[in-house]
Scaffold this active site. Structure first.
Site, PDB file in Angstrom:
ATOM      1  N   HIS A   1      32.763  67.150 109.283  1.00 24.94           N
ATOM      2  CA  HIS A   1      33.606  66.131 109.894  1.00 24.94           C
ATOM      3  C   HIS A   1      33.019  65.550 111.171  1.00 24.94           C
ATOM      4  O   HIS A   1      33.345  64.424 111.538  1.00 24.94           O
ATOM      5  CB  HIS A   1      35.005  66.695 110.179  1.00 24.94           C
ATOM      6  CG  HIS A   1      35.909  66.674 108.984  1.00 24.94           C
ATOM      7  ND1 HIS A   1      35.950  67.698 108.074  1.00 24.94           N
ATOM      8  CD2 HIS A   1      36.794  65.746 108.542  1.00 24.94           C
ATOM      9  CE1 HIS A   1      36.833  67.412 107.126  1.00 24.94           C
ATOM     10  NE2 HIS A   1      37.347  66.226 107.381  1.00 24.94           N
ATOM     11  N   GLY A   2      32.194  66.290 111.859  1.00 25.07           N
ATOM     12  CA  GLY A   2      31.661  65.716 113.086  1.00 25.07           C
ATOM     13  C   GLY A   2      30.772  66.673 113.855  1.00 25.07           C
ATOM     14  O   GLY A   2      30.763  67.888 113.610  1.00 25.07           O
TER      15      GLY A   2
END
Length: 500
Positions: A342-343
């Site tokens: 996700h990041g």
């Protein structure tokens, strides 16, 4: 360009639909495919033209390697691992370089070494996490000769370059998913274009308009309404300010529902737009806040990501066909990878670790208590839902916070470590939420959205039972009218998953 914009709704989408169906009507099949690819690339390039070069590079390398693997040319295993390595390096370079270098610099400071690496501040290409995973799955299936029956022609395998390009770039799913699988999409592209018995499937158009209008309403009217309170609260926490307990919980819940309706809205709009072309995208969102445990949550939230990680990571690691200890390890790894996907940030790492630990604890619980009758008790189910929802809500804080200190500050306020006078009367609630610009309306929004999430059927369930009627027509007009009017008065807020 985003789905929730006037230029997309009134210019881009109508033009693409008209030209596509004109080409199809006059039996220009290859031209129709090529046009959809070019329209999708234009849609992708609308943010930044340079993004297109990265997307084309990724597509070209994967298409070339997949063909070599299928045609048995050279060392297949070497080609396969080279392809996976290329995809992961491309993703890591653009997504994680700054994060890794920043942490190297912190390490050097800790050990008191006078060494500092300048951060390149590499711009993250849109959707690179999505189209990278799609193409890794394609390479794996080509290597293992699984799920590729649609690519077989007589005794050989051949990938149609336009079908492949459309599979990767099809604009309804390109920017923020779902993570589509080639066996789901390529056969549909062929039937969509070669079936000339019906030029326009009006039932699909009606269904598409129905779910698109609901998705637009969710994004513009509901999700974006929570942005003010969520952003204000997180900003105060990031800056070291003191939130009272009501402001802290309102901040956390505002983001929890903003994310829910933002992502759900995007998924609905993507499904609706694809239906305009008689393409059915996989379901990616299925009432995750109704989940009674963390495993159930992941079967409902970002379903296609979960399916990818299950098929291409969890099962190759042994899945549940191994010892219980190894099975727990596999669950933790999958959840951790989901967080990192996700990041690039410690917040995402912690979020992944928290979900990994929750998955492990739940599986241990399942090992100990298998088919207990008390699990069917309504009180047990309410308690299970309460624990699950609050865990998810608290974990989202690390997902959203820009720093660990900001997350800790917000958690402290939520658990009463910041003193607050309790509002005795209803009209004092506005005073208790003053720092985040909240009011009684904030509490109403949170309560209504909670009821919507857990007490009603979701848009996919309604779509499955959809029938053209005056009531549904009125609902479409109402959703569209409110959303389009709101678009003109509410500041633009991009979809949260555009950042991933």
């Amino acid at each position: 360009m985003v789905f929730s914009s006037y230029e997309f709704i009134f210019i881009f989408l109508p033009i693409v639909l008209i030209i596509f169906y004109m080409l199809k009507k006059f039996n220009h099949i290859q031209s129709a495919k090529l046009f959809l690819v070019l329209a999708s690339l234009f849609f992708y390039a609308f943010w930044k033209v340079e993004y297109v070069l990265i997307l084309l590079l990724s597509m070209g390398v994967n298409f070339y390697l997949a063909n070599l693997i299928l045609l048995n040319r050279g060392r297949i295993k070497l080609l396969f691992y080279s392809g996976v390595f290329f995809n992961l390096v491309l993703l890591a370079f653009f997504k994680y370089t700054d994060f890794l270098l920043e942490n190297f610099n912190v390490f050097f400071q800790i050990v008191q070494l006078d060494f500092n690496i300048p951060l390149p501040h590499i711009l993250l290409p849109l959707a690179i996490s999505f189209f990278t995973f799609q193409q890794i799955a394609f390479l794996v299936d080509c290597y293992k000769r699984t799920n590729i029956e649609g690519l077989k022609s007589e005794n050989t395998y051949k990938i149609n370059i336009l079908d492949y390009a459309l599979f990767v770039t099809f604009f309804p799913q390109l920017i923020a998913g779902p993570i589509v699988h080639h066996k789901e999409m390529m056969p549909q592209f062929k039937s969509m274009l070669w079936n000339n018995s019906i030029l326009i499937n009006w039932e699909n158009i009606a269904k598409g308009l129905f779910i698109f209008s609901m998705g637009l309403f969710k994004k513009v009217y509901i999700a974006d309404s929570f942005v003010l309170w969520a952003n204000a609260g997180f900003k105060i926490a990031e800056n070291g300010g003191a939130l009272n307990i009501f402001e802290a919980w309102a901040t956390s819940l505002s983001y929890t529902f903003q994310l829910y309706f933002d992502f759900s809205g995007y998924c609905d709009m993507a499904i609706g737009i694809a239906l305009f072309f008689s393409i059915k995208l996989p379901i990616n969102f299925n009432s995750p806040y109704k989940a009674l445990n963390i495993s159930d949550f992941w079967r409902r939230w970002h379903i296609t990501l979960g399916k990818f990680l299950k098929d291409y990571l969890y099962i190759p690691l042994g899945g549940n066909r191994v010892s219980k200890i190894i099975n727990l390890r596999n669950l933790f790894i999958v959840a951790f990878v989901s967080g990192v996907w996700h990041g690039a940030g410690w917040g995402f790492v912690i979020w992944g670790v928290l979900h990994g630990l929750a998955m492990v604890l739940h599986r241990i619980y399942v090992f100990i208590i298998l088919n207990a009758k008390f699990k069917e008790n309504i009180i047990y189910k309410i308690f299970a839902w309460f624990i699950t929802f609050n865990f998810i809500n608290l974990a989202w804080i690390f997902f959203r916070s820009e720093s660990l200190q900001g997350a800790i500050n917000l958690l402290k306020a939520m658990f009463g470590l910041t003193w607050v006078d309790l509002p005795i009367k209803w009209h004092r609630m506005k005073e208790s939420l003053a720092q985040i610009s909240g009011s009684n309306e904030t509490l109403i929004y949170i309560i209504v959205c909670m009821i919507l999430c857990i007490g009603f059927k979701n848009s996919i369930e309604k779509l499955e039972k959809f029938k053209t009627s005056y009531i549904n027509s009125l609902l479409v007009m109402l959703f569209l009218y409110i959303a389009l009017i709101t678009l003109g008065v509410v500041p633009y807020t991009e979809f949260i998953y555009f950042n991933f």
